[in-house]
Design a protein around this motif. Sequence first.
Motif, mmCIF file in Angstrom:
data_model
loop_
_atom_site.group_PDB
_atom_site.id
_atom_site.type_symbol
_atom_site.label_atom_id
_atom_site.label_comp_id
_atom_site.label_asym_id
_atom_site.label_seq_id
_atom_site.Cartn_x
_atom_site.Cartn_y
_atom_site.Cartn_z
ATOM 1 N N LEU A 172 4.543 -50.064 1.013
ATOM 2 C CA LEU A 172 5.491 -50.291 2.103
ATOM 3 C C LEU A 172 6.876 -50.481 1.513
ATOM 4 O O LEU A 172 7.040 -51.208 0.534
ATOM 5 C CB LEU A 172 5.113 -51.547 2.891
ATOM 6 C CG LEU A 172 4.117 -51.388 4.015
ATOM 7 C CD1 LEU A 172 3.810 -52.744 4.626
ATOM 8 C CD2 LEU A 172 4.610 -50.441 5.074
ATOM 9 N N ARG A 173 7.866 -49.821 2.120
ATOM 10 C CA ARG A 173 9.233 -49.930 1.609
ATOM 11 C C ARG A 173 10.210 -50.188 2.735
ATOM 12 O O ARG A 173 10.081 -49.632 3.821
ATOM 13 C CB ARG A 173 9.651 -48.624 0.939
ATOM 14 C CG ARG A 173 8.962 -48.345 -0.330
ATOM 15 C CD ARG A 173 9.619 -47.183 -1.028
ATOM 16 N NE ARG A 173 8.695 -46.655 -2.003
ATOM 17 C CZ ARG A 173 8.668 -45.403 -2.400
ATOM 18 N NH1 ARG A 173 9.531 -44.541 -1.903
ATOM 19 N NH2 ARG A 173 7.802 -45.006 -3.290
ATOM 20 N N LEU A 174 11.195 -51.009 2.428
ATOM 21 C CA LEU A 174 12.336 -51.200 3.318
ATOM 22 C C LEU A 174 13.482 -50.381 2.739
ATOM 23 O O LEU A 174 13.776 -50.470 1.552
ATOM 24 C CB LEU A 174 12.731 -52.666 3.396
ATOM 25 C CG LEU A 174 11.769 -53.576 4.137
ATOM 26 C CD1 LEU A 174 12.161 -55.033 3.960
ATOM 27 C CD2 LEU A 174 11.750 -53.212 5.618
ATOM 28 N N GLU A 175 14.099 -49.576 3.595
ATOM 29 C CA GLU A 175 15.205 -48.755 3.141
ATOM 30 C C GLU A 175 16.498 -49.244 3.772
ATOM 31 O O GLU A 175 16.486 -49.810 4.874
ATOM 32 C CB GLU A 175 14.946 -47.288 3.498
ATOM 33 C CG GLU A 175 13.731 -46.729 2.771
ATOM 34 C CD GLU A 175 13.476 -45.271 3.070
ATOM 35 O OE1 GLU A 175 14.121 -44.702 3.963
ATOM 36 O OE2 GLU A 175 12.610 -44.703 2.395
ATOM 37 N N PRO A 176 17.611 -49.048 3.084
ATOM 38 C CA PRO A 176 18.905 -49.487 3.635
ATOM 39 C C PRO A 176 19.160 -48.826 4.999
ATOM 40 O O PRO A 176 18.789 -47.683 5.219
ATOM 41 C CB PRO A 176 19.924 -48.988 2.608
ATOM 42 C CG PRO A 176 19.152 -48.667 1.382
ATOM 43 C CD PRO A 176 17.745 -48.398 1.797
ATOM 44 N N ASN A 177 19.749 -49.570 5.896
ATOM 45 C CA ASN A 177 20.121 -49.080 7.227
ATOM 46 C C ASN A 177 18.927 -48.700 8.101
ATOM 47 O O ASN A 177 19.069 -47.919 9.034
ATOM 48 C CB ASN A 177 21.087 -47.887 7.125
ATOM 49 C CG ASN A 177 22.332 -48.234 6.339
ATOM 50 O OD1 ASN A 177 22.831 -49.352 6.433
ATOM 51 N ND2 ASN A 177 22.807 -47.306 5.545
ATOM 52 N N ASP A 178 17.732 -49.176 7.765
ATOM 53 C CA ASP A 178 16.553 -48.915 8.591
ATOM 54 C C ASP A 178 15.741 -50.207 8.664
ATOM 55 O O ASP A 178 15.205 -50.654 7.652
ATOM 56 C CB ASP A 178 15.713 -47.787 7.988
ATOM 57 C CG ASP A 178 14.661 -47.271 8.962
ATOM 58 O OD1 ASP A 178 14.342 -47.980 9.941
ATOM 59 O OD2 ASP A 178 14.145 -46.172 8.736
#
Length: 97
Positions: A65-71
């Motif tokens: 699981l990844r968190l991406e910038p601006n999302d």
Amino acid sequence: MVQTIEELVRVGEALGNPVRVRILKMLCEKEWYVYELAKELGISRQLLYLHLKKLEKAGLVESELRLEPNDPRAKKYYRAKQFRIVIDNELLKNLEG
């Protein structure tokens, strides 16, 4: 990798479906975000998750699981794990169970 009869059966079941083999082939080439992979394969995400779960249970793929910038949403990415499967007389003789 495969040490028990149950593990061998899981791998065999995972590779016993052409869609799962295609998914694994694609994941060997690069990692994929679930939405993109489902779109490329032309199947629903729900069906894709069922296939991925079987591949993951067999130890052939892994996810992150990844968190991406601006999302604000976490995205789940899948990739193939390193594996080598050789089924021969020696493997079968040494399987546990």
